[in-house]
Design an enzyme around this catalytic site. Sequence first.
Site, PDB file in Angstrom:
ATOM      1  N   ASP A  40       1.632  -1.414   5.166  1.00 46.91           N
ATOM      2  CA  ASP A  40       1.246  -0.240   5.950  1.00 46.91           C
ATOM      3  C   ASP A  40      -0.225  -0.025   5.646  1.00 46.91           C
ATOM      4  O   ASP A  40      -0.588   0.713   4.735  1.00 46.91           O
ATOM      5  CB  ASP A  40       2.107   0.957   5.547  1.00 46.91           C
ATOM      6  N   CYS A  75      -1.116   3.132  11.689  1.00 44.27           N
ATOM      7  CA  CYS A  75      -0.989   4.352  12.481  1.00 44.27           C
ATOM      8  C   CYS A  75      -2.208   4.433  13.391  1.00 44.27           C
ATOM      9  O   CYS A  75      -3.074   5.294  13.215  1.00 44.27           O
ATOM     10  CB  CYS A  75      -0.871   5.577  11.570  1.00 44.27           C
ATOM     11  N   CYS A 100       0.871  -1.182   0.000  1.00 38.61           N
ATOM     12  CA  CYS A 100       0.000   0.000   0.000  1.00 38.61           C
ATOM     13  C   CYS A 100       0.903   1.226   0.000  1.00 38.61           C
ATOM     14  O   CYS A 100       1.104   1.863   1.036  1.00 38.61           O
ATOM     15  CB  CYS A 100      -0.930  -0.012   1.207  1.00 38.61           C
ATOM     16  N   ALA A 101       1.470   1.546  -1.154  1.00 35.58           N
ATOM     17  CA  ALA A 101       2.637   2.415  -1.223  1.00 35.58           C
ATOM     18  C   ALA A 101       2.345   3.909  -1.206  1.00 35.58           C
ATOM     19  O   ALA A 101       3.245   4.699  -0.925  1.00 35.58           O
ATOM     20  CB  ALA A 101       3.456   2.077  -2.472  1.00 35.58           C
ATOM     21  N   PRO A 150       1.377   7.717  -0.283  1.00 32.75           N
ATOM     22  CA  PRO A 150       1.809   8.536  -1.421  1.00 32.75           C
ATOM     23  C   PRO A 150       3.263   8.346  -1.846  1.00 32.75           C
ATOM     24  O   PRO A 150       3.697   8.970  -2.801  1.00 32.75           O
ATOM     25  CB  PRO A 150       1.574   9.964  -0.913  1.00 32.75           C
ATOM     26  N   GLY A 151       4.057   7.520  -1.119  1.00 28.48           N
ATOM     27  CA  GLY A 151       5.358   7.162  -1.651  1.00 28.48           C
ATOM     28  C   GLY A 151       6.566   7.474  -0.796  1.00 28.48           C
ATOM     29  O   GLY A 151       7.687   7.131  -1.173  1.00 28.48           O
ATOM     30  N   GLY A 152       6.379   8.086   0.359  1.00 27.93           N
ATOM     31  CA  GLY A 152       7.533   8.419   1.201  1.00 27.93           C
ATOM     32  C   GLY A 152       8.286   7.189   1.672  1.00 27.93           C
ATOM     33  O   GLY A 152       9.518   7.107   1.535  1.00 27.93           O
ATOM     34  N   LYS A 153       7.571   6.219   2.231  1.00 24.80           N
ATOM     35  CA  LYS A 153       8.227   4.992   2.701  1.00 24.80           C
ATOM     36  C   LYS A 153       8.736   4.163   1.527  1.00 24.80           C
ATOM     37  O   LYS A 153       9.757   3.496   1.630  1.00 24.80           O
ATOM     38  CB  LYS A 153       7.270   4.184   3.575  1.00 24.80           C
ATOM     39  N   GLU A 167      -0.198   0.323  -5.479  1.00 21.23           N
ATOM     40  CA  GLU A 167      -1.116   1.336  -4.945  1.00 21.23           C
ATOM     41  C   GLU A 167      -2.443   1.224  -5.677  1.00 21.23           C
ATOM     42  O   GLU A 167      -2.482   1.086  -6.902  1.00 21.23           O
ATOM     43  CB  GLU A 167      -0.518   2.733  -5.111  1.00 21.23           C
TER      44      GLU A 167
END
Length: 206
Positions: free
Chosen positions: A82, A135, A13-14, A16-19, A38
């Site tokens: 995530d 989270c 579940c990528a 918006p892409g930070g991780k 995604e």
Amino acid sequence: KPIGAKEEWLDLCAGPGGKAALLAAEARLQGAEFFANELAPHRAKLVEQALKPVNPDVYVRTGDGRELGADAPESFDRILLDAPCTGLGALRRRPEARWRKQPSDVAQLAKLQQELFASAWDGLKPGGVLAYVTCSPHLAETTAIIDWAQKQFGHSLELLDAGAAVKSINPDIKTNPNRKTVQLWPHEHGTDAMFIALLQKRESVG
């Protein structure tokens, strides 16, 4: 788990892409191949933009993560899930979000988390490791999902010590020594209320 040669990693579940960008950078250092998935096309484009400075050749799949395990069974050595969640762990940064939450959201999201977990488990190679992260401090989105997974997948699943993994990165972080999962807290750790579990798919014997 030590990183082997030519591993394949997935951020399920990528957006918006930070991780994803961080994982892609680490994958290049370790000689691993990194993939991202995604669901939403506009968020998939954000993932591609985030990955471009790190590794523009990463394949970003736009599709439902609940179907990926069937599409690519036992294909990945490491998977980050995530999972979509209530986001209650981020209320210190977004206190207004509490007014957009309903009790019914938890049950709906827990069902989605189970479905994504099952897909990730199908996509994980024997011996591979799944990181399940939310989270949220809500038990229905954290330990209850792990309890469900242990019943669902039985002996094939081994719960690893996420606390030891976290402390190997930051020895000053206090974790519960009586649990293998990790729950971080704003008032104690200065972070969002993140939950972390690491699970290894046992290799079949005989």
